[in-house]
Enzyme design. Sequence first.
Site: not given
Ligand SMILES: CC(C)(COP(=O)(O)OP(=O)(O)OC[C@H]1O[C@@H](n2cnc3c(N)ncnc32)[C@H](O)[C@@H]1OP(=O)(O)O)[C@@H](O)C(=O)NCCC(=O)NCCS
Length: 333
Positions: A122, A258, A289
């Site tokens: 990215c 990004h 993304n």
């Molecule tokens: C992927 C992303 C959106 C997830 O959001 P988050 O707030 O970190 O979510 P988490 O993984 O901590 O999960 C939080 C809760 O939601 C749940 N959950 C995860 N995915 C889920 C989904 N698709 N739908 C519903 N719930 C979900 C998890 O099980 C967790 O539940 P719990 O609290 O009961 O354990 C976020 O982590 C993100 O954007 N990360 C960076 C992405 C990025 O920059 N990538 C770079 C690539 S270039």
Amino acid sequence: MSKIKPSKGAPYARILGVGGYRPTRVVPNEVILEKIDSSDEWIRSRSGIETRHWASPEETVAAMSVEASGKAIADAGIDAQQIGAVVVSTVSHFAQTPAIATAIADQLGTDKAAAFDISAGCAGFGYGLTLAKGMIVEGSAEYVLVIGVERLSDLTDLEDRATAFLFGDGAGAVVVGPSKEPAIGPTVWGSEGDKSETIKQTVSWDRFAAEGHTKFPAITQEGQAVFRWAVFEMAKVAQQALDAAGITSDDLDVFIPHQANVRIIDSMVKTLKLPEHVTVARDIRTTGNTSAASIPLAMERLLATGEAKSGDTALVIGFGAGLVYAATVVTLP
Ligand SMILES: CC(C)(COP(=O)(O)OP(=O)(O)OC[C@H]1O[C@@H](n2cnc3c(N)ncnc32)[C@H](O)[C@@H]1OP(=O)(O)O)[C@@H](O)C(=O)NCCC(=O)NCCS
């Protein structure tokens, strides 16, 4: 004493034109929900994503690149034959060799332009832009085409609720050329290979073939770890790019980070204390993304909608798989 003549380049480089291509098919969160236990509300509130584009079989990496590049070349007001180099940043071109850049250079009608692919996730657009600036100032090309292009839908595990909703497809391109004044600031870039496992392909191609895997490789990530890194470390890098360019956030017109997560964008805006007048790209809502394509796609849209204008000063920052990052201040085309 060296007998080699010094090369003659332009004093500075600038982005002269931008173009984007978004696949025809718009995919709302409802389609994602067919395969994962989640909700439209969760996806919107945790990532900001409402819809994304998925490419059809005809919308190949090359086809999308040619479309976006054609627009960028027209926007720059040059002829394809004037392009001296084509740099394609992608992680979703599926042949190890040859690079897809050579076919794109040919299809665009360049005059045997130098052409190569880079893999910088990215951060790919910033990496390509930095190479382009170097080539122009050094004198090995007068105009360089930098393309960010991805078909991440091919590398998405639609049953993985942590990533199924994140990714989209598309291509963004810019033409970089000579300038009489500085219009691309110093790049602040780097890598943190100790975190290379936080975003990766589920299984490498050799193991996929040798071990008889049934699931096609996909991109997987440690969402929270990447999120924290982006929020805490990338705001510092963005600030360093402003410092390196010799400006403050007050001098900025536009911020194009990004497009990984709207919460990362909002957090960076807060940490950088960006003034109200700065236009912030939130293209992620309808694009998802798109990795290397995300910054040029967002740039193109801001200019097309009139939210940003030619000559504006913009901070761009990309970050992702590697982990790698690149930030710089540019004058918009
Ligand atoms: C992927 C992303 C959106 C997830 O959001 P988050 O707030 O970190 O979510 P988490 O993984 O901590 O999960 C939080 C809760 O939601 C749940 N959950 C995860 N995915 C889920 C989904 N698709 N739908 C519903 N719930 C979900 C998890 O099980 C967790 O539940 P719990 O609290 O009961 O354990 C976020 O982590 C993100 O954007 N990360 C960076 C992405 C990025 O920059 N990538 C770079 C690539 S270039």
